[in-house]
Design a protein around this motif. Structure first.
Motif, PDB file in Angstrom:
ATOM      1  N   GLN A 283       8.242  15.813   6.011  1.00  0.00           N
ATOM      2  CA  GLN A 283       7.759  14.479   6.256  1.00  0.00           C
ATOM      3  C   GLN A 283       8.432  13.864   7.405  1.00  0.00           C
ATOM      4  O   GLN A 283       8.277  13.081   8.420  1.00  0.00           O
ATOM      5  CB  GLN A 283       7.810  13.605   4.975  1.00  0.00           C
ATOM      6  N   LYS A 284       9.945  14.118   7.326  1.00  0.00           N
ATOM      7  CA  LYS A 284      10.810  13.562   8.146  1.00  0.00           C
ATOM      8  C   LYS A 284      10.464  13.996   9.614  1.00  0.00           C
ATOM      9  O   LYS A 284      10.711  13.384  10.634  1.00  0.00           O
ATOM     10  CB  LYS A 284      12.396  13.676   7.714  1.00  0.00           C
ATOM     11  N   ALA A 285      10.378  15.176   9.422  1.00  0.00           N
ATOM     12  CA  ALA A 285      10.235  15.742  10.772  1.00  0.00           C
ATOM     13  C   ALA A 285       8.825  15.708  11.657  1.00  0.00           C
ATOM     14  O   ALA A 285       8.820  15.333  12.774  1.00  0.00           O
ATOM     15  CB  ALA A 285      10.284  17.534  10.895  1.00  0.00           C
ATOM     16  N   ALA A 286       8.042  15.908  10.628  1.00  0.00           N
ATOM     17  CA  ALA A 286       6.482  15.741  11.370  1.00  0.00           C
ATOM     18  C   ALA A 286       5.558  15.356  10.107  1.00  0.00           C
ATOM     19  O   ALA A 286       5.126  16.150   9.470  1.00  0.00           O
ATOM     20  CB  ALA A 286       6.106  16.898  12.168  1.00  0.00           C
ATOM     21  N   PRO A 287       5.449  14.113  10.043  1.00  0.00           N
ATOM     22  CA  PRO A 287       4.627  13.703   8.620  1.00  0.00           C
ATOM     23  C   PRO A 287       3.362  14.316   8.495  1.00  0.00           C
ATOM     24  O   PRO A 287       2.494  14.493   9.496  1.00  0.00           O
ATOM     25  CB  PRO A 287       4.538  12.150   8.943  1.00  0.00           C
ATOM     26  N   LEU A 288       3.009  14.977   7.327  1.00  0.00           N
ATOM     27  CA  LEU A 288       1.808  15.496   7.009  1.00  0.00           C
ATOM     28  C   LEU A 288       1.188  14.641   6.220  1.00  0.00           C
ATOM     29  O   LEU A 288      -0.243  14.779   6.221  1.00  0.00           O
ATOM     30  CB  LEU A 288       2.061  16.911   6.106  1.00  0.00           C
ATOM     31  N   LEU A 289       1.681  13.713   5.569  1.00  0.00           N
ATOM     32  CA  LEU A 289       0.951  13.068   4.537  1.00  0.00           C
ATOM     33  C   LEU A 289       1.205  11.239   4.850  1.00  0.00           C
ATOM     34  O   LEU A 289       2.362  11.037   5.157  1.00  0.00           O
ATOM     35  CB  LEU A 289       1.643  13.133   3.006  1.00  0.00           C
ATOM     36  N   ILE A 290       0.235  10.594   5.021  1.00  0.00           N
ATOM     37  CA  ILE A 290       0.352   9.322   5.565  1.00  0.00           C
ATOM     38  C   ILE A 290      -0.200   8.414   4.349  1.00  0.00           C
ATOM     39  O   ILE A 290      -1.495   8.310   4.181  1.00  0.00           O
ATOM     40  CB  ILE A 290      -0.423   8.869   6.806  1.00  0.00           C
ATOM     41  N   SER A 291       0.609   7.363   3.635  1.00  0.00           N
ATOM     42  CA  SER A 291       0.122   6.741   2.858  1.00  0.00           C
ATOM     43  C   SER A 291       0.033   5.277   3.333  1.00  0.00           C
ATOM     44  O   SER A 291       0.842   4.599   3.557  1.00  0.00           O
ATOM     45  CB  SER A 291       1.032   6.352   1.608  1.00  0.00           C
TER      46      SER A 291
ATOM     47  N   THR B 265       0.960   3.439  -3.839  1.00  0.00           N
ATOM     48  CA  THR B 265       1.357   4.564  -3.186  1.00  0.00           C
ATOM     49  C   THR B 265       1.994   5.828  -4.324  1.00  0.00           C
ATOM     50  O   THR B 265       2.332   6.762  -3.842  1.00  0.00           O
ATOM     51  CB  THR B 265       2.829   4.281  -2.494  1.00  0.00           C
ATOM     52  N   THR B 266       1.332   5.600  -5.280  1.00  0.00           N
ATOM     53  CA  THR B 266       1.581   6.643  -6.393  1.00  0.00           C
ATOM     54  C   THR B 266       0.984   7.856  -6.172  1.00  0.00           C
ATOM     55  O   THR B 266       1.189   8.829  -6.663  1.00  0.00           O
ATOM     56  CB  THR B 266       1.305   6.016  -7.759  1.00  0.00           C
ATOM     57  N   LEU B 267      -0.308   8.083  -5.524  1.00  0.00           N
ATOM     58  CA  LEU B 267      -1.002   9.338  -5.437  1.00  0.00           C
ATOM     59  C   LEU B 267      -0.444  10.361  -4.504  1.00  0.00           C
ATOM     60  O   LEU B 267      -0.612  11.324  -4.375  1.00  0.00           O
ATOM     61  CB  LEU B 267      -2.472   8.964  -4.972  1.00  0.00           C
ATOM     62  N   GLY B 268       0.613   9.806  -3.607  1.00  0.00           N
ATOM     63  CA  GLY B 268       1.081  10.634  -2.707  1.00  0.00           C
ATOM     64  C   GLY B 268       1.845  11.696  -3.264  1.00  0.00           C
ATOM     65  O   GLY B 268       1.759  12.992  -2.642  1.00  0.00           O
ATOM     66  N   GLY B 269       2.468  11.628  -4.247  1.00  0.00           N
ATOM     67  CA  GLY B 269       3.203  12.712  -4.937  1.00  0.00           C
ATOM     68  C   GLY B 269       2.316  13.897  -5.546  1.00  0.00           C
ATOM     69  O   GLY B 269       2.464  14.753  -5.314  1.00  0.00           O
ATOM     70  N   ALA B 270       1.030  13.327  -6.141  1.00  0.00           N
ATOM     71  CA  ALA B 270       0.339  14.243  -6.654  1.00  0.00           C
ATOM     72  C   ALA B 270      -0.434  15.168  -5.676  1.00  0.00           C
ATOM     73  O   ALA B 270      -0.811  16.277  -5.607  1.00  0.00           O
ATOM     74  CB  ALA B 270      -0.845  13.517  -7.419  1.00  0.00           C
ATOM     75  N   VAL B 271      -0.680  14.197  -4.191  1.00  0.00           N
ATOM     76  CA  VAL B 271      -1.268  15.067  -3.295  1.00  0.00           C
ATOM     77  C   VAL B 271      -0.087  16.146  -2.646  1.00  0.00           C
ATOM     78  O   VAL B 271      -0.331  17.254  -2.399  1.00  0.00           O
ATOM     79  CB  VAL B 271      -1.388  14.353  -1.931  1.00  0.00           C
ATOM     80  N   ALA B 272       1.162  15.803  -2.658  1.00  0.00           N
ATOM     81  CA  ALA B 272       2.165  16.720  -2.137  1.00  0.00           C
ATOM     82  C   ALA B 272       2.200  17.767  -3.120  1.00  0.00           C
ATOM     83  O   ALA B 272       2.356  18.997  -2.533  1.00  0.00           O
ATOM     84  CB  ALA B 272       3.683  15.811  -1.916  1.00  0.00           C
ATOM     85  N   GLN B 273       2.215  17.616  -4.484  1.00  0.00           N
ATOM     86  CA  GLN B 273       2.416  18.656  -5.319  1.00  0.00           C
ATOM     87  C   GLN B 273       0.981  19.443  -5.355  1.00  0.00           C
ATOM     88  O   GLN B 273       1.467  20.881  -5.702  1.00  0.00           O
ATOM     89  CB  GLN B 273       2.432  17.886  -6.934  1.00  0.00           C
ATOM     90  N   SER B 274       0.171  19.113  -4.867  1.00  0.00           N
ATOM     91  CA  SER B 274      -1.302  19.967  -4.967  1.00  0.00           C
ATOM     92  C   SER B 274      -1.097  20.521  -3.848  1.00  0.00           C
ATOM     93  O   SER B 274      -1.472  21.826  -3.918  1.00  0.00           O
ATOM     94  CB  SER B 274      -2.412  19.063  -4.768  1.00  0.00           C
ATOM     95  N   LEU B 275      -0.604  20.431  -2.643  1.00  0.00           N
ATOM     96  CA  LEU B 275      -0.244  21.075  -1.500  1.00  0.00           C
ATOM     97  C   LEU B 275       0.638  22.455  -1.744  1.00  0.00           C
ATOM     98  O   LEU B 275       0.619  23.351  -1.166  1.00  0.00           O
ATOM     99  CB  LEU B 275       0.054  20.282  -0.254  1.00  0.00           C
ATOM    100  N   ILE B 276       1.808  21.937  -2.381  1.00  0.00           N
ATOM    101  CA  ILE B 276       2.693  22.999  -2.982  1.00  0.00           C
ATOM    102  C   ILE B 276       2.071  24.022  -3.858  1.00  0.00           C
ATOM    103  O   ILE B 276       2.289  25.134  -3.591  1.00  0.00           O
ATOM    104  CB  ILE B 276       3.921  22.229  -3.772  1.00  0.00           C
ATOM    105  N   LEU B 277       1.298  23.632  -4.670  1.00  0.00           N
ATOM    106  CA  LEU B 277       0.545  24.691  -5.438  1.00  0.00           C
ATOM    107  C   LEU B 277      -0.487  25.343  -4.853  1.00  0.00           C
ATOM    108  O   LEU B 277      -0.449  26.592  -5.201  1.00  0.00           O
ATOM    109  CB  LEU B 277      -0.034  23.866  -6.568  1.00  0.00           C
ATOM    110  N   ALA B 278      -0.941  24.919  -3.637  1.00  0.00           N
ATOM    111  CA  ALA B 278      -2.037  25.624  -2.880  1.00  0.00           C
ATOM    112  C   ALA B 278      -1.292  26.452  -1.862  1.00  0.00           C
ATOM    113  O   ALA B 278      -1.925  27.160  -0.953  1.00  0.00           O
ATOM    114  CB  ALA B 278      -2.720  24.490  -2.328  1.00  0.00           C
TER     115      ALA B 278
END
Length: 342
Positions: free
Chosen positions: A323-331, A295-308
């Protein structure tokens, strides 16, 4: 139906919690048997035996010749398990070793040929074991970017690399983290020069070589000698590589794909951050699905989306709220998220 970009993780994602992952989740016993036959023919322990061990042994399971096959199979199995009546896959990408998994998931190789590529390269890297890797953040604990800090770290890498007998390179641009690779002298110099942060960085990555650097040229050369162009073909889905380049189904030269996979991809930095940004901007998916294991790659994906600047996400708290309201990332490695796309 929701659209999704599928993202395959790299090394370091099959750990204690993942022991038995293939037994629990791999959907095709015949295919797993084919992977086992490939390894047995090479005199290697089968994936079934590794995954079915009574105890996870860090020094054994995380070796490149073992971890690569386990991670490839887990990623491919998860990709196969995605419910296509719920999810339309629009593109595939991966991080580092996850590129080999992405090739097979996207149909740019058969599953068997993709396994041969991943297993061969993992074995060659383990046999050579040139250099090592560490990871260090340039964003704060709330995932807010600090471009000045990033520039400082890159300048430090360049300074150390200029010293006699010191080799140090950017290996992977991983969201808010820099994965740095080099020889022992270079890595030790970096560790001595930076102030430890967040109680764990800079963090050495066990059983990792200096991936994605010129130090791996001997491995790349051996890979090219062992893996013919006949293993590659045009993908069925768009495939985003470690430069952010897109390999389109109707416009991919298998020879060029092989040349990238066994050339640039091995010896040059892997820009996962840019790959995720391209995935977001070019395909605008409803979901980003990270396959297992781990499950460790999820943080890097989220950070990459923030940077984008994607979906108005400025920091960690905003991402978690989304994520709580409407998940964007599914691990798929998380038991509570996996059923959402099954």
């Amino acid at each position: 139906m929701k659209t999704a970009v599928v993202i395959c993780p790299g090394r370091g994602t099959y750990n204690t919690a993942e022991l038995g992952y293939l037994r629990r989740h791999f959907p095709d016993p015949r295919l797993l048997s084919a992977f086992d036959d490939e390894r047995a023919a090479r005199g290697q322990e089968t994936l079934t035996a590794l995954d079915g061990a009574q105890k996870f042994v860090m020094s054994h399971h995380t070796r490149g010749d073992n971890a690569s096959g386990l991670i490839f199979a887990a990623s491919l199995g998860d990709f196969m398990a995605i419910n296509r009546e719920k999810v339309e896959v629009v593109a595939v990408t991966g991080n580092s070793m996850g590129w080999y998994s992405a090739l097979a998931c996207a149909g740019a190789t058969t599953p068997e040929d993709g396994f041969r590529i991943a297993n061969t390269m993992g074995t060659l890297m383990q046999q050579a074991m040139i250099g090592g890797q560490l990871i260090h953040p340039w964003v704060d604990e709330d995932w807010r970017p600090d471009p000045a800090r990033r520039a400082e770290l890159l300048a430090l890498i360049a300074t150390i690399a200029g010293r006699p007998d010191h080799r140090l390179f950017l290996s992977i641009d991983l969201g808010g983290m820099l994965v740095i690779a080099g020889n022992t002298a270079g890595l030790k110099a970096f560790e001595a020069a930076v102030t430890p942060v967040q109680g764990r960085f800079p963090m050495r990555l066990g059983n990792h070589a200096a991936f994605h650097t010129p130090l791996q040229e001997p491995v790349a050369e051996q890979g090219r000698a062992a893996l013919p162009v006949s293993l590659f073909r045009r993908p069925a889905w768009p495939l985003i590589d470690g430069r952010g380049a897109i390999w389109w189904p109707g416009a991919t030269d298998p020879g060029a794909l092989r040349a990238y996979t066994l050339g640039h991809q091995v010896v040059e930095p892997y820009d996962f951050t840019h790959a995720v940004a391209v995935a977001a901007r070019e395909f605008a998916p409803d979901l980003f699905i990270v396959t297992g294991p781990g499950t460790t790659l999820g943080g890097a994906v989220a950070q990459s989306l923030i940077l984008a600047d994607w979906a108005d996400l400025p920091d960690k708290a905003s991402f978690q709220s989304r994520q709580k309201a409407a998940p964007l990332l599914i691990s798929m490695g998380m038991p509570d998220q996996r059923p959402l796309i099954m």
